[in-house]
Design a protein around this motif. Structure first.
Motif, PDB file in Angstrom:
ATOM      1  N   MET B   1      -7.937  -1.231  -0.841  1.00  0.00           N
ATOM      2  CA  MET B   1      -8.602  -0.318   0.104  1.00  0.00           C
ATOM      3  C   MET B   1      -8.541   1.125  -0.413  1.00  0.00           C
ATOM      4  SD  MET B   1     -10.146  -0.512   2.990  1.00  0.00           S
ATOM      5  CE  MET B   1      -9.686  -2.248   2.932  1.00  0.00           C
ATOM      6  N   ALA B   2      -7.382   1.490  -1.031  1.00  0.00           N
ATOM      7  CA  ALA B   2      -7.264   2.842  -1.577  1.00  0.00           C
ATOM      8  C   ALA B   2      -7.782   2.900  -3.005  1.00  0.00           C
ATOM      9  CB  ALA B   2      -5.818   3.311  -1.498  1.00  0.00           C
ATOM     10  N   GLY B   3      -8.416   1.837  -3.462  1.00  0.00           N
ATOM     11  CA  GLY B   3      -9.200   1.919  -4.676  1.00  0.00           C
ATOM     12  C   GLY B   3      -8.558   1.426  -5.951  1.00  0.00           C
ATOM     13  N   ASN B   4      -7.323   0.998  -5.912  1.00  0.00           N
ATOM     14  CA  ASN B   4      -6.667   0.638  -7.150  1.00  0.00           C
ATOM     15  C   ASN B   4      -6.643  -0.866  -7.412  1.00  0.00           C
ATOM     16  OD1 ASN B   4      -5.643   3.396  -8.073  1.00  0.00           O
ATOM     17  ND2 ASN B   4      -5.066   3.327  -5.908  1.00  0.00           N
ATOM     18  N   SER B   5      -7.371  -1.598  -6.600  1.00  0.00           N
ATOM     19  CA  SER B   5      -7.466  -3.039  -6.794  1.00  0.00           C
ATOM     20  C   SER B   5      -8.903  -3.431  -7.097  1.00  0.00           C
ATOM     21  CB  SER B   5      -6.998  -3.789  -5.540  1.00  0.00           C
ATOM     22  OG  SER B   5      -5.620  -3.568  -5.312  1.00  0.00           O
ATOM     23  N   PHE B   6      -9.050  -4.508  -7.841  1.00  0.00           N
ATOM     24  CA  PHE B   6     -10.369  -5.028  -8.186  1.00  0.00           C
ATOM     25  C   PHE B   6     -10.323  -6.542  -8.089  1.00  0.00           C
ATOM     26  CE2 PHE B   6     -13.549  -6.706 -11.080  1.00  0.00           C
ATOM     27  CZ  PHE B   6     -14.654  -5.950 -10.755  1.00  0.00           C
ATOM     28  N   GLY B   7     -11.362  -7.106  -7.496  1.00  0.00           N
ATOM     29  CA  GLY B   7     -11.445  -8.556  -7.406  1.00  0.00           C
ATOM     30  C   GLY B   7     -10.901  -9.063  -6.086  1.00  0.00           C
ATOM     31  N   THR B   8     -11.205 -10.316  -5.809  1.00  0.00           N
ATOM     32  CA  THR B   8     -10.773 -10.895  -4.543  1.00  0.00           C
ATOM     33  C   THR B   8      -9.818 -12.057  -4.802  1.00  0.00           C
ATOM     34  OG1 THR B   8     -12.717 -12.304  -4.520  1.00  0.00           O
ATOM     35  CG2 THR B   8     -12.876 -10.206  -3.369  1.00  0.00           C
ATOM     36  N   LEU B   9     -10.279 -13.073  -5.496  1.00  0.00           N
ATOM     37  CA  LEU B   9      -9.423 -14.229  -5.762  1.00  0.00           C
ATOM     38  C   LEU B   9      -8.599 -14.014  -7.025  1.00  0.00           C
ATOM     39  CD1 LEU B   9     -11.827 -17.094  -4.747  1.00  0.00           C
ATOM     40  CD2 LEU B   9      -9.834 -16.269  -3.518  1.00  0.00           C
ATOM     41  N   PHE B  10      -9.181 -13.390  -8.013  1.00  0.00           N
ATOM     42  CA  PHE B  10      -8.436 -12.943  -9.187  1.00  0.00           C
ATOM     43  C   PHE B  10      -8.356 -11.434  -9.012  1.00  0.00           C
ATOM     44  CE2 PHE B  10      -7.742 -11.645 -13.594  1.00  0.00           C
ATOM     45  CZ  PHE B  10      -6.921 -12.637 -14.084  1.00  0.00           C
ATOM     46  N   ARG B  11      -7.287 -10.999  -8.375  1.00  0.00           N
ATOM     47  CA  ARG B  11      -7.226  -9.607  -7.906  1.00  0.00           C
ATOM     48  C   ARG B  11      -6.225  -8.821  -8.734  1.00  0.00           C
ATOM     49  NH1 ARG B  11      -8.903  -6.918  -3.459  1.00  0.00           N
ATOM     50  NH2 ARG B  11      -7.660  -5.184  -2.690  1.00  0.00           N
ATOM     51  N   ILE B  12      -6.693  -7.745  -9.325  1.00  0.00           N
ATOM     52  CA  ILE B  12      -5.787  -6.907 -10.096  1.00  0.00           C
ATOM     53  C   ILE B  12      -5.563  -5.584  -9.371  1.00  0.00           C
ATOM     54  CG2 ILE B  12      -6.691  -7.930 -12.230  1.00  0.00           C
ATOM     55  CD1 ILE B  12      -7.838  -5.116 -12.887  1.00  0.00           C
ATOM     56  N   THR B  13      -4.370  -5.053  -9.517  1.00  0.00           N
ATOM     57  CA  THR B  13      -4.048  -3.722  -8.996  1.00  0.00           C
ATOM     58  C   THR B  13      -3.445  -2.931 -10.149  1.00  0.00           C
ATOM     59  OG1 THR B  13      -3.592  -4.655  -6.815  1.00  0.00           O
ATOM     60  CG2 THR B  13      -2.741  -2.440  -7.253  1.00  0.00           C
ATOM     61  N   THR B  14      -4.095  -1.836 -10.526  1.00  0.00           N
ATOM     62  CA  THR B  14      -3.531  -1.035 -11.612  1.00  0.00           C
ATOM     63  C   THR B  14      -2.803   0.163 -11.031  1.00  0.00           C
ATOM     64  OG1 THR B  14      -5.396   0.473 -12.049  1.00  0.00           O
ATOM     65  CG2 THR B  14      -5.479  -1.715 -13.083  1.00  0.00           C
ATOM     66  N   TRP B  15      -1.871   0.683 -11.788  1.00  0.00           N
ATOM     67  CA  TRP B  15      -1.045   1.800 -11.323  1.00  0.00           C
ATOM     68  C   TRP B  15      -0.560   2.581 -12.544  1.00  0.00           C
ATOM     69  CZ3 TRP B  15       3.725   0.938 -13.511  1.00  0.00           C
ATOM     70  CH2 TRP B  15       4.059  -0.386 -13.807  1.00  0.00           C
ATOM     71  N   GLY B  16      -0.086   3.790 -12.294  1.00  0.00           N
ATOM     72  CA  GLY B  16       0.474   4.591 -13.367  1.00  0.00           C
ATOM     73  C   GLY B  16      -0.413   5.755 -13.764  1.00  0.00           C
TER      74      GLY B  16
END
Lengths: 355, 355, 355, 355
Positions: B1-16
């Motif tokens: 929701m805050a934009g750092n995730s992509f995908g639904t079933l194969f869902r990635i969240t990047t950080w850093g």
């Protein structure tokens, strides 16, 4: 998840087929207390309805009358879901029977069948552009919310059939049937439409959309960047095959020193960024352009196959537009509006004042 | 929701952040039982890391070594989240102190501050292209899954600094530093880079991405159309200002009869649709192109303001690339791969065989 | 989607296995500008760490030191993702080798293998209670945000091993190792623990959680009711087998006139509703209770099977707690805090003042 | 996000108010090719409709006739959204005018107004139990899908007004108006209802729900555990104040050796776990119980306030049920069915065979 919803906090779900009982939309997350009337919605719908396309349009005259089934009490939104429905009246299902066993080129007939193992062949079923009436209805609700915040969204035709607008006098938009900001060019576009119509062919073009009054700070970093969200929103319109923001594809030939928008105490000195930096609105106008493909339903003869894989030849008659322009304009506006609306609420969520 | 995730079933969240402790990614929804080694990931990362850009690149030599913190047991994925981390080593935070009070033109400095009321000014913080290392790492995992299904994704340079590739010999891609399918043109592109570098300026270009072996049926109708999803995925890369599918913006000048791809028992006879009809893959190659803007960090003098609104002049030194091309290529591939991966799992969910 | 994320606007994703490299959590959607130190997080973690369980606990002394990998700049949150990591130090993987071929009764060994076709057998892998350290770390961040809004969440033991607290003196909670609000009863609970420990068995109990200072208006109607969200949050803790709100299961024997909470100008006269009406907080204290099952790892002999389906007998040695209470208390608090935090942001999104 | 949707892959969105035009539901993600008729749905709706509650029910006789507006073509689902609508006929809005300025105790009148600043006071508006008709309609679609997989879900009354069923003869359920598996006790329950009705009061009870034939492997670890998801699903029913799985609150008094379910080559020897281990279905029957509060609308005099905060006294007349039981039974079934359906599709997504 199955693709019929858009947005997160202002979330719409559209439903209905071209020749089913109705098309409709449910809006979940509409802020409470907004005054909404059917007329607010109808005026946007009227710009999209069959028969509104001027020389590019179809002679069908469907009223596309919206009804509000829920979410309004004594003229105001209550915070509960709004359901807006448009019952189908001018359906003529029979006239599609001959297409039952044909994959129309340029349409989703073949891919829907491959995906689902079943398809509603009547006028494209769910893949019909008729679905966009529901988007326009939902967009009209969001448009009213954004208007109260000073945000305005407008789409217009800048190219059609290879003829490009030179002037950008937005006051001209209402003065020609194609909503072109260059009335002289608009006339040549109309002539091109008439000529191509005689040949049984169709035309593509380019639409520009501008959002003014948008505050800085909308859009979420990384994957939900405002430009990415707009790209998805606009590309989700069936006829759109390309999206660009600000200088768009021209950036490929620019130097960094040409493309960067210098900043002065009075603001940015130009707008190659299209109002979005690092995925977040800057307070400048947001500018997007979309490439609209020619309507795939043409009356010229085309080669295709039937579901069994046999070659067939098809001429698609019926009452089809020559170009998705200008009826696509309110759809483009709706998708930009729905995107901004959602991000406006998302920015409010973190508790900072949206200014 | 805050934009750092992509995908639904194969869902990635990047950080850093660029100059924080590390950049990383968590993948939730990775199918179990896949053999994954750090080397599988490292080879994609090596194509993106600083110093890999040939004449267009920076002299920085960061190893960008990936470590796997979770989700792997005895060399195989377990169905639990994978966390991949790349610790930052060559940070040089000090060298960014002079940018603390400057909004660099073309960067998100001003919009991040307006959005959040605070910003990490060190190298762009979260808005740095360094974040894309995490995407590439996640993409490498999905690439392996898709490869086992016969799906291959490849990106290459078709324009840079106004010079366009004519030939499309994909075998040539590995033979020049810009991954251009036309080696003669590649040499001219390199000369252009060297010339512009001397002027302290930067260059944009166009990247084409092709996915082969993709089954029909991927993509969800209406709002999660495969082309819309690809547009969002690609536009979420910081430097990208335009996306087109298949014939793209050329459709604006085409007739319906030219643009429609006829179908024969042997398949489609051309691919203006770019492998996607009504938002669903057709089984043809999927073809997308993106416009890449010139790197905004230039050593030429530019006008801008400080956070207090005072005018300042800035020359951005440091070790910056002349063009995001070619280092952006594995990032483009990763975003297409992640999109296809997610939709592959979504299609499996409805219980039909993906073929 | 694959289950490792919680929340929508304040969204956490936990990762890591009991005996892998680390457990961690990424928080996406943390409001910017919050002052956060590792100590803020460490103090909650210390209440949950191995060795903190008093007579009910294990002799393991793991420091569970949290490190912040991203999202903080100069001591404040920036609006970008926070990643908090706890590296595993006291792993002893070898000591789990004998459990490789056994499905421990009451554990997820059998279901993980059936679901994924593979399992990490070391200490339960991802299904280990160790994962809850990541929840507690994330909860500590949200706790600080809510504290600034006047919201406090506290969990305490009201039953253990069939012994129930009579008094509810919350000041007593810090005066006994079980955080029981009735110190006399707490002593009897401790004696029960010691007795059962000798038998090689384990104990269940009941935890009550109270949130004070919560404004009216949190929770979303219909499916995201605050009580439903709390139920899911609390039931997602491995040991929890039941959740009730306010009068809970007692409502089954009450008359409407007994159960309804009358309202006066001074407020509600009782709180059978547990602070939630129609799924929305009323401004009263929010009260929930959870049933905690006995730790399934017991040193008594049990019948089970191996993955091949052969009968085996097992005694589970190692360093296990006798009861999940009291170490589960900060986990219960974290889940309630994370739920309230998410709904606090959701209420802000619609643009009404949260009061 | 605003609470009116449930599920991820099989996602339903309900809409409509008690005394608005209609209540309805849109299902997105229904697998294609299922044969569905209005009768399939109507039979579940008929068990929930006003007038179906036997002695506990209201004399209202609303037909609650479902209509299918989209998603069905030639009797089969097409993979596109199904919209099911029930038009309101027996509305009597006028009879609610006297409640405009009263916050009914035990209802959401006060919390809706505090949350949204506006409320539809007619019969509870969106907070009315009438909304659950839409859930039952959606559940009937999923029920048919699951039935084809061998999964059956059944709810029945095990306590009402303090009277508890002793026997559990599920064949008895259809033999009494309360769907109690102990017909002798059912008669006493009915007598209790009649007695309480005379006093103008209402009764609570306990419902048990059992799902048989459920494969192992459903449920996602950590936060989307199957028991957590069921808890949220069931607690989202307005009258429910507690949920327990398997042994439920009894675990608080059990030893680990009593609570653990031993495993033999022939299967589990008991089912304290309620068919779920570590949040994942084990293949045993899934068993849940919910505490149902007494209907808050009573004709006895109650103290409350008006929106201005003034004390008022209220007797709620009208046609109200004495207990939410038995009309709540199909709603409980629907929520369990919808939860299982969603997780069935989620398990299919990772590409393993669901068995």
């Amino acid at each position: 998840m199955a693709g019929n919803s858009f947005g997160t906090l202002f979330r719409i779900t559209t439903w209905g087929e071209s020749h089913g009982t109705a098309v409709g939309v449910t809006i979940d997350g509409c802020p409470p207390g907004m005054a909404i009337t059917p007329e607010d919605i109808q005026q946007d719908l009227d710009r999209r309805r069959p028969g509104s396309g001027g020389v590019a349009g179809t002679p069908r005259k469907e009223p596309d009358q919206v009804e509000l089934l829920s979410g309004i009490f004594e003229g105001r939104t209550t915070g509960t879901p709004l359901t807006l429905v448009i019952y189908n009246k001018d359906a003529h299902s029979k006239s599609y029977d001959h297409l039952k066993n044909i994959f129309r080129p340029g349409h989703g007939d073949i891919t829907y069948l491959k995906k689902y193992g079943i398809r509603d062949h009547r006028g494209g079923g769910r893949a019909s552009a008729r679905e966009t009436a529901a988007r326009v209805a939902a967009g009209a609700v969001a448009r009213k919310y954004l208007a109260a915040k000073g945000i305005t969204v407008m789409a217009y035709t800048i190219a059609l059939g290879g003829i490009e607008a030179v002037g950008r006098d937005l006051a001209e938009i209402r003065n020609n049937s194609l909503s072109c900001p260059d009335s002289g060019v608009a006339q040549r576009m109309e002539e091109r439409i008439i000529a191509v119509k005689k040949e049984g062919d169709t035309l593509g073009g380019i639409v520009e959309i501008i959002a003014t009054g948008c505050p800085a700070g909308l859009g979420e970093p990384v994957f939900d960047k405002l430009d990415g969200e707009l790209a998805r929103a606009l590309m989700s319109i069936g006829a759109v095959k390309g999206v660009e923001i600000g200088a768009g594809f021209r950036v490929a030939t620019m130097l960094g020193s040409e493309n960067n928008d210098p900043i002065t105490p009075g603001g940015f000195v130009r707008n190659n960024a299209g109002g979005i930096l690092a995925g977040i609105s800057s307070g400048q106008d947001i500018v997007a352009r979309v490439a609209v493909k020619p309507i795939p339903s043409i009356s010229k003869e085309q080669n295709t196959i039937d579901p069994a894989g046999n070659p067939v030849s098809v001429k698609i008659g019926g009452r089809h537009d020559i170009s998705a322009i200008p009826r696509i304009l309110p759809v483009c506006e709706a998708m930009v509006i729905l995107t901004l609306m959602d991000h406006y609420l998302r920015q409010q969520a973190i508790g900072l004042q949206v200014t």
